[in-house]
Design a protein around this motif. Structure first.
Motif, PDB file in Angstrom:
ATOM      1  N   UNK A  31      47.410  35.510  30.915  1.00  7.46           N
ATOM      2  CA  UNK A  31      46.722  35.792  32.177  1.00  7.46           C
ATOM      3  C   UNK A  31      46.103  37.182  32.109  1.00  7.46           C
ATOM      4  N   UNK A  32      44.819  37.262  32.421  1.00  9.63           N
ATOM      5  CA  UNK A  32      44.078  38.531  32.380  1.00  9.63           C
ATOM      6  C   UNK A  32      43.602  38.876  33.788  1.00  9.63           C
ATOM      7  N   UNK A  33      43.962  40.053  34.249  1.00 10.58           N
ATOM      8  CA  UNK A  33      43.510  40.513  35.568  1.00 10.58           C
ATOM      9  C   UNK A  33      42.090  41.051  35.455  1.00 10.58           C
ATOM     10  N   UNK A  34      41.221  40.570  36.329  1.00  9.72           N
ATOM     11  CA  UNK A  34      39.832  41.038  36.372  1.00  9.72           C
ATOM     12  C   UNK A  34      39.469  41.267  37.832  1.00  9.72           C
ATOM     13  N   UNK A  35      39.238  42.523  38.203  1.00 11.98           N
ATOM     14  CA  UNK A  35      38.917  42.836  39.580  1.00 11.98           C
ATOM     15  C   UNK A  35      40.044  42.429  40.504  1.00 11.98           C
ATOM     16  N   UNK A  36      39.714  41.683  41.558  1.00 12.60           N
ATOM     17  CA  UNK A  36      40.716  41.218  42.523  1.00 12.60           C
ATOM     18  C   UNK A  36      41.234  39.827  42.183  1.00 12.60           C
ATOM     19  N   UNK A  37      40.891  39.338  41.002  1.00 16.28           N
ATOM     20  CA  UNK A  37      41.330  38.006  40.605  1.00 16.28           C
ATOM     21  C   UNK A  37      41.967  38.014  39.238  1.00 16.28           C
ATOM     22  N   UNK A  38      42.172  36.821  38.695  1.00 13.95           N
ATOM     23  CA  UNK A  38      42.787  36.699  37.380  1.00 13.95           C
ATOM     24  C   UNK A  38      42.238  35.474  36.653  1.00 13.95           C
ATOM     25  N   UNK A  39      42.267  35.565  35.318  1.00 18.82           N
ATOM     26  CA  UNK A  39      41.866  34.457  34.456  1.00 18.82           C
ATOM     27  C   UNK A  39      43.105  33.965  33.735  1.00 18.82           C
ATOM     28  N   UNK A  40      43.474  32.732  33.984  1.00 16.28           N
ATOM     29  CA  UNK A  40      44.587  32.108  33.274  1.00 16.28           C
ATOM     30  C   UNK A  40      43.992  31.355  32.088  1.00 16.28           C
ATOM     31  N   UNK A  41      44.022  32.014  30.928  1.00  9.65           N
ATOM     32  CA  UNK A  41      43.404  31.438  29.737  1.00  9.65           C
ATOM     33  C   UNK A  41      44.194  30.255  29.199  1.00  9.65           C
ATOM     34  N   UNK A  42      45.479  30.197  29.507  1.00  8.32           N
ATOM     35  CA  UNK A  42      46.291  29.079  29.040  1.00  8.32           C
ATOM     36  C   UNK A  42      45.948  27.798  29.782  1.00  8.32           C
ATOM     37  N   UNK A  43      45.633  27.923  31.067  1.00  9.56           N
ATOM     38  CA  UNK A  43      45.333  26.760  31.896  1.00  9.56           C
ATOM     39  C   UNK A  43      43.833  26.582  32.146  1.00  9.56           C
ATOM     40  N   UNK A  44      43.000  27.498  31.606  1.00 13.91           N
ATOM     41  CA  UNK A  44      41.550  27.425  31.807  1.00 13.91           C
ATOM     42  C   UNK A  44      41.203  27.468  33.300  1.00 13.91           C
ATOM     43  N   UNK A  45      41.850  28.385  34.021  1.00 18.99           N
ATOM     44  CA  UNK A  45      41.686  28.489  35.468  1.00 18.99           C
ATOM     45  C   UNK A  45      41.388  29.938  35.851  1.00 18.99           C
ATOM     46  N   UNK A  46      40.497  30.116  36.825  1.00 19.30           N
ATOM     47  CA  UNK A  46      40.217  31.430  37.396  1.00 19.30           C
ATOM     48  C   UNK A  46      40.655  31.398  38.858  1.00 19.30           C
ATOM     49  N   UNK A  47      41.409  32.418  39.284  1.00 17.84           N
ATOM     50  CA  UNK A  47      41.915  32.477  40.652  1.00 17.84           C
ATOM     51  C   UNK A  47      41.580  33.829  41.286  1.00 17.84           C
ATOM     52  N   UNK A  48      41.472  33.827  42.597  1.00 19.98           N
ATOM     53  CA  UNK A  48      41.296  35.072  43.352  1.00 19.98           C
ATOM     54  C   UNK A  48      41.831  34.848  44.759  1.00 19.98           C
ATOM     55  N   UNK A  78      34.142  35.756  47.499  1.00 19.89           N
ATOM     56  CA  UNK A  78      33.491  36.972  46.967  1.00 19.89           C
ATOM     57  C   UNK A  78      34.281  37.515  45.781  1.00 19.89           C
ATOM     58  N   UNK A  79      35.593  37.519  45.919  1.00 24.56           N
ATOM     59  CA  UNK A  79      36.437  38.066  44.855  1.00 24.56           C
ATOM     60  C   UNK A  79      36.396  37.203  43.595  1.00 24.56           C
ATOM     61  N   UNK A  80      36.372  35.870  43.761  1.00 29.31           N
ATOM     62  CA  UNK A  80      36.361  35.028  42.566  1.00 29.31           C
ATOM     63  C   UNK A  80      35.014  35.105  41.863  1.00 29.31           C
ATOM     64  N   UNK A  85      32.232  36.926  36.988  1.00 27.04           N
ATOM     65  CA  UNK A  85      31.263  37.784  36.313  1.00 27.04           C
ATOM     66  C   UNK A  85      31.895  38.554  35.152  1.00 27.04           C
ATOM     67  N   UNK A  86      33.192  38.837  35.271  1.00 23.72           N
ATOM     68  CA  UNK A  86      33.876  39.600  34.225  1.00 23.72           C
ATOM     69  C   UNK A  86      34.460  38.765  33.116  1.00 23.72           C
ATOM     70  N   UNK A  87      34.273  37.437  33.168  1.00 24.77           N
ATOM     71  CA  UNK A  87      34.768  36.569  32.096  1.00 24.77           C
ATOM     72  C   UNK A  87      33.937  36.787  30.844  1.00 24.77           C
TER      73      UNK A  87
END
Length: 282
Positions: A31-48, A78-80, A85-87
């Motif tokens: 899981x990578x934190x980007x801004x106010x959200x996160x990228x779960x690379x294991x599950x291929x999911x972006x959350x905010x 807005x946050x997601x 954008x940061x992916x």
């Protein structure tokens, strides 16, 4: 009485096992934190997550709560968008770069954001609301409406021809690249190169259909657990990474000997084409 005690004990043990297994999985997710959200690379999911405050001028509590929920959803969207954008697409490009350069990509990304799914809503004691939304980077159910399908140009997928496999070699079901200790950064479409800079794996090796369903690669943290991952099971090849390459630190270099072994491998075309590839990171 004993039967009841046994049943309660069994249920308690089962619950503990369930909780432990889920906590262990969460600890292994990349899981990578980007801004106010996160990228779960294991599950291929972006959350905010977004938050909204109740309007003090609302006519009643229900209206105030509904307004706060709407504000929280808008804030989450807005946050997601900022997180998306940061992916990192590859070692050279972020999603924001692709959006800036291509109006079609920008419009499609905005559409994906509008379709983000609310997965969690929290109602706070002061009347405020928090809403968490998510999108799939790749999806088996709706592959054409994913971030992967949007930002990976179709002409870059599946263009690489393979060597004719040699008979008699082991038949593997996937490959795990062990990149622990190298400081590699996750990306949607990284490359695996040999020591001479020749590509061993990347978007050119994959089927567009499989890439949009499952992503070009998956990421994990535990090497042993990865060997049981459905993406590469039941007989994955394990290849040790030598170093990281590329401006963004997303590409992996393996030895020439390992690279040649992959090129000579029987039926390597099948599992590479189907994106049955995991990269294990710290």
């Amino acid at each position: 009485m004993r039967k009841r005690e046994w049943a309660l004990g069994f249920l308690a043990a089962a619950f503990c096992f369930f909780l432990f297994s889920h906590l262990s999985w969460a600890q292994q997710a990349v899981v990578q934190a980007v801004g106010s959200g996160e990228i779960d690379w294991s599950e291929q999911v972006i959350r905010a997550t977004g938050s909204g405050a109740p309007n003090p001028d609302a006519p009643n509590i229900a209206a105030a709560r509904l307004g706060a929920e709407r504000a929280a959803k808008a804030d989450a969207l807005r946050n997601i968008l900022e997180t998306i954008k940061g992916v990192r697409i590859d070692s050279e490009t972020l999603v924001v770069n692709a959006m800036t350069q291509n109006d079609v990509i920008r419009t499609r990304v905005q559409g994906i954001v509008r379709g983000a799914r609310a997965v969690k809503t929290r109602y706070l004691s002061d009347g405020a609301v928090e809403v968490t939304v998510e999108i799939q980077m790749a999806s088996a159910t709706a592959p054409s409406n994913t971030l992967t399908a949007t930002v990976l140009p179709p002409q870059t997928l599946g263009t690489q021809t393979q060597n004719i496999p040699k008979a008699g070699n082991p038949v593997y079901t996937g490959v795990i690249f062990d990149a622990r200790g190298l400081g590699i950064r996750p990306a949607m479409s990284p490359k695996v190169l040999d020591e001479d800079g020749r590509e061993v794996y990347g978007s050119a090796f994959v089927s567009p259909e499989w890439a949009t369903k499952f992503g070009v690669v998956g990421y994990a943290k535990d090497l042993e657990a990865s060997k049981q991952n459905d993406r590469v099971a039941a007989n994955p090849l394990v290849v040790k990474g030598a170093k990281v390459s590329g401006t963004g630190g997303c590409d992996l270099v393996i030895s020439n000997a390992d690279a040649q072994g992959m090129r000579d491998m029987s039926k390597n075309l099948s599992f590479l084409e189907q994106c049955r590839v995991l990269i294990v990171v710290d």
